[in-house]
Write a protein that holds these residues in place. Structure first.
Motif: not given
Lengths: 487, 479
Positions: B176-188, B434-448
């Motif tokens: 399950r943890l391994l799957m989670m790891f891959f999901v996190i990478i996939g989301v990124t 942040k998405q109005f700016i759009p400040d890419i790293p902030s939006v990305m980090a928040g979502v991930i």
């Protein structure tokens, strides 16, 4: 022992009774002005009318629920009450109208029930369109559309009244009526299609007295679902006809002489900070809300359904790859995925639809996969294999049709979510372009004037709730009609 | 001394048993080879030496020869040919002879391969021949103390792997943890790719049109925008796990620091909302199920349906209108010093979950109430309360937990709307701003990072299942 039909009638009348009382209570609440305490007279007169109808309705319920009542036998008192209650529609009470018709008619075929709602849609559309009369000017084709609507109302009422004599008609007349009904659905009143199909099916020999098995037939028992269907059809019709009957200039061009006006007959829901008529804006907004809601349900339904079916049918490695990939998509909340897409590609209706669709694909795929996994194990699929049919053929002809019902339920229930998401994103300024009259956009403006002009925020919100509620009622109804446990 | 030897013996037996079991599974075998590389190398050499010694260099070749010579091959082929002919005749198929020949050939290959493997297997099983398969060589090594110590020394990762594989619940957790790891990478990957292909240029967005080419170049250098797609993606994935995603485009602040500062309030509201909705919806749903078709049931279900139909931002506005503007009971905006200001956001955020949990509770309890074991419990003379609380509710809990797990994601996503309505400085409103700016790293980090929190919650829910449902527990145990 009461017959099944009598029982159904009593249930319907009881359901309407509650709604009628709630309806009059609503008018009472609206007619009271809290600070300082006083009564708004026109609304209070409306309340008195509703109150009278509610009492009449209560009497009807009483005389219907006594032991000796049978819907098949003639009953003078019930008949008289029903005829009086029919006039409730002129006071804006559709519930007494429905009860009146249901108790008046002896045989209640599927077609008859749908015709009631078909006529109600016409009545609602005509009365809403007629609000334009109070405006300084009307759209060019306003009169034409009104004539069309009224003639359709007459035609539909004719079907409603004489539909039960259907069996006695000449075949050619039957055909003409069916075609006319189907054509009249072009203005958006899809209930006419339901009526046409029901009439056609009843016309086929040997159909009478047959057990009712299709969703269309079973849905008739659930009045909440029918009311939902009524409102949805009303919105579809109004979004089609409003293009011709409502003047765009009230909803889109700014008029700084009349900014932030209180609700009045000319501007039923007031005007916003650019002097645009909120009523017209909400009417035009129905188009966007409905089309975005429908599209962002149909697209993921197709894609997710296909992926789920393939994944479940082929199993093993295909299944693993597809589902793991969808798991990744599933891990991002739909709202955040939409925000990401909007951040990358800008706010527009197309991007909004893509974003909402993308987020909904995994859940459809999962539903479809679960259904197909179940269906694949049935004997008829094995039989098809044994007969040497190809995989695609089996999926198309045997698997998908039998796994589709839960998908339809899911789709109906998620249209509501799509509508909410659309308006939420618009409210945040991430959805539809700001000038477009979309319900979320209207609310966004209204939220700025919450203290001084709260009605600007209240009415569009009510429209959203009613639409979502209707889809949820309809979805629940379809689910129940589809569920073998309930039947 | 004797008892100690027994103890060691028991352990070696245990190790051998689990090794054998793991070896039989193809993917686990790979794991054994990879994690015990050095040790396996030694065994392989010894296996080769042994093979040479016993003169059985290629048993498979020998068996194949035997198979062909014994006449079994001919028999098999004609049998298959006959079978195909019968089939064509029976189904009235129109198949050319070459096509048919090809099919027979394919079937023959499969069948003969299977039979030869069986023979090889049988040969190894036969002790008299003295030949040993690779597995047996390994087990021999492991049965000696020296071999065991050597393997422990050289291949301790293999033993860790063996432990994971041989304990079902641990195996499930790691999986399950391994799957989670891959999901996190996939989301990124997904989020990064979406934002990477954005048509707008961040440099001109942030610096404006008047920026000189040097300024733009400098900006691009600073944020690594000149690197290729894969380099940037790799940097991002690394950054996600090391909590270092660089600076935001606008405002010279580290992205992760800001997010960590904003996360607690969002989590707080979400958890409060979760607690509130479960506390209200669970008892009410159970009560509605027990009193089916009463006025309470119907009214409550209508309210619940309203609850899922109401857009949270509108509900928030109406609440502010009623309780703050008209009645003046509660503050309209959130402030960290005033606990009262948390009430409205919590209720608004919790409404959707409350409604769906109530509906789910009612329907799943209703389903359970009609089961036979409830009848049995009633027949035993248990009180109604005990029947419901001890026998019905625990069994109805599984779908409820599912819906809570599912809705939690919606709540974290929906928090952005609620936060905007009540002007709370949480992670949701941060992403929206942040998405109005759009400040890419902030939006990305928040979502991930929200997606990561969700994945952890999902793992937790899955574990909770196996804890609650004996059926799932047994499925986990049986692999």
């Amino acid at each position: 022992m009461k017959s099944y039909q009598t029982r159904q009638t009593v249930n319907q009348v009881r359901f309407n009774n509650g709604l009628t009382w709630a309806w009059s209570a609503l008018f009472l609440l609206l007619s009271i002005q809290w600070q300082p305490v006083s009564l708004k007279m026109p609304l209070f007169y409306m309340f008195i009318a509703q109150f009278v109808f509610s009492i009449l309705h209560q009497t009807l319920l009483k005389s219907v629920s006594v032991k000796g009542y049978h819907s098949e036998k003639k009953n003078k008192k019930v008949k008289l009450l029903s005829i009086i209650l029919l006039f409730g529609i002129f006071s804006g009470n559709i519930f007494t109208f429905i009860s009146g018709l249901v108790t008046l008619k002896k045989s209640k075929s599927t077609a008859f029930i749908y015709s009631i709602y078909m006529v109600l849609v016409d009545v609602l559309v005509i009365s809403v369109t007629a609000m334009n009369v109070f405006k300084p000017f009307v759209a060019e084709s306003f009169l034409t559309i009104m004539y069309v609507l009224i003639s359709l109302l007459l035609f539909h009422s004719f079907i409603l009244v004489f539909g039960d004599k259907w069996h006695g008609w000449h075949n050619n007349i039957k055909r003409i009526v069916l075609v006319l009904l189907a054509l009249s659905s072009l203005i958006g009143n899809v209930l006419t299609l339901f009526v046409a199909v029901s009439l056609y099916k009843e016309g086929i020999a040997g159909q009478k007295g047959k057990r009712k098995t299709s969703i269309r037939e079973k849905l008739v028992r659930n009045q909440a679902a029918l009311l939902g269907l009524l409102f949805i059809t009303f919105l579809i019709t109004i979004s089609v006809t409003s293009n011709f009957s409502f003047s765009q200039s009230f909803s889109e061009s700014n008029n700084y002489n009349i900014i932030l006006q209180e609700p009045s007959l000319i501007y039923p829901f007031g005007t916003d900070n650019f002097g645009r008529d909120v009523f017209s804006r909400i009417i035009f907004g129905a188009q966007i809300s409905l089309s975005v809601g429908l599209l962002s349900t149909v697209i993921p339904l197709m894609i997710g359904g296909t992926l789920g079916a393939i994944s479940a049918y082929y199993g093993s490695r295909t299944d693993n790859i597809i589902m793991r990939l969808l798991d990744v998509l599933y891990a991002i909340p739909g709202m955040l995925l939409a925000i990401t897409i909007v951040a990358a590609f800008g706010a527009s209706t197309t991007n909004l639809i893509i974003a909402l669709s993308l987020g909904a694909i995994p859940s459809y795929a999962r539903t479809m996969r679960a259904n197909v996994l179940q269906v694949v194990n049935y004997e008829y699929v094995e039989a098809a294999h044994a007969l040497g049919q190809g995989n695609w053929w089996i999926i198309r002809k045997h698997v998908v049709p039998n796994a589709l019902a839960p998908m339809i339920v899911r789709a109906t229930l998620t249209i509501g979510i799509a509508v909410i998401s659309t308006s939420s994103l618009s409210y945040l300024g991430l959805g539809v372009e700001a000038h477009v009259p979309e319900w979320g956009n209207i609310l966004r403006i209204g939220s700025k004037y919450l203290e001084t002009n709260p009605y600007l925020a209240i009415y569009p919100g009510l429209a959203i709730i009613l639409l979502v509620l209707s889809f949820n009622f309809l979805g629940d109804g379809i689910r129940d009609a589809n569920d073998p446990h309930v039947n | 001394m004797v008892s100690k030897k027994n103890w060691i013996d028991r352990w070696t037996d245990n190790i051998q048993y689990h090794y054998k079991k793991a070896y039989q599974n193809k993917s686990w075998r790979m794991g054994l080879f990879i994690f015990g590389m050095l040790f396996q190398l030694i065994i392989f050499i010894s296996y080769l030496i042994r093979q040479k010694k016993s003169g059985e260099k290629n048993i498979r070749d020998k068996m194949e020869k035997q198979f062909n010579e014994s006449g079994r091959a001919e028999a098999l082929r004609s049998q298959l040919e006959n079978q195909e002919k019968q089939k064509i005749k029976f189904l009235n198929l129109n198949v050319s002879s070459s096509q048919n020949q090809r099919r027979v050939e394919k079937l023959y290959k499969e069948e003969s391969n299977r039979e030869i493997s069986e023979r090889v297997e049988a040969y190894y099983e036969n002790d008299e021949t003295g030949a040993q398969s690779y597995l047996q060589t390994t087990l021999d090594w492991l049965s000696t103390t020296g071999g065991l110590v050597l393997s422990l020394f050289l291949a301790w990762p293999m033993y860790l792997f063996l432990i994971v594989v041989s304990l079902p619940s641990l195996h499930y957790l790691i999986q399950r943890l391994l799957m989670m790891f891959f999901v996190i990478i996939g989301v990124t990957v997904i989020v990064f790719t979406l934002l990477y292909f954005s048509p707008s240029d961040p440099a001109t967005n942030i610096l404006g049109n008047q920026a000189t080419p040097e300024q733009v170049e400098n900006f691009r250098q600073l944020h690594g925008l000149n690197d290729s797609y894969f380099v940037q993606l790799g940097e991002t994935i690394k950054g996600i796990f090391t909590f270092d995603l660089g600076n935001a485009y606008a405002g010279n602040e580290r992205v992760v620091t800001t997010i960590l500062r904003r996360f607690p309030i969002t989590l707080k509201i979400t958890l409060y909302a979760l607690g509130l909705s479960v506390a209200v919806a669970l008892p009410a749903g159970i009560y509605a199920a027990v009193k089916t078709n009463t006025t309470f049931d119907q009214l409550f279900m209508l309210i619940a349906l309203l609850g899922i139909s109401i857009p949270s931002f509108w509900q928030g506005l109406i609440f502010i209108l009623t309780f703050s503007i008209n009645l003046g009971w509660l503050p309209a905006t959130y402030s960290s010093t005033n606990a009262m200001s948390l009430i409205m956001p919590t209720v608004v955020l919790g409404t959707g979950l409350m409604a769906s949990v109530a509906r789910m509770t009612r329907s799943s309890t209703l389903e359970v109430i009609n089961e036979d074991y409830i009848l049995t419990a009633r027949a035993k003379g248990l009180s109604e309360a005990k029947v419901i609380l001890r026998h019905a509710v625990p069994n109805a809990l599984i779908p409820i937990i599912t819906i809570i797990g599912l809705q939690f994601g919606g709540m974290l996503g929906g928090a952005s709307v609620t936060e905007k309505v009540f002007s709370i400085n949480g992670i949701g409103s941060y992403i929206v701003d942040k998405q109005f700016i759009p400040d890419i790293p902030s939006v990305m980090a928040g979502v991930i990072y929200i997606a990561i929190v969700l994945s952890i919650v999902n793992v937790f829910v899955d574990l909770l299942y196996s804890f609650l449902d004996p059926r799932i527990r047994s499925r986990v145990k049986n692999g």
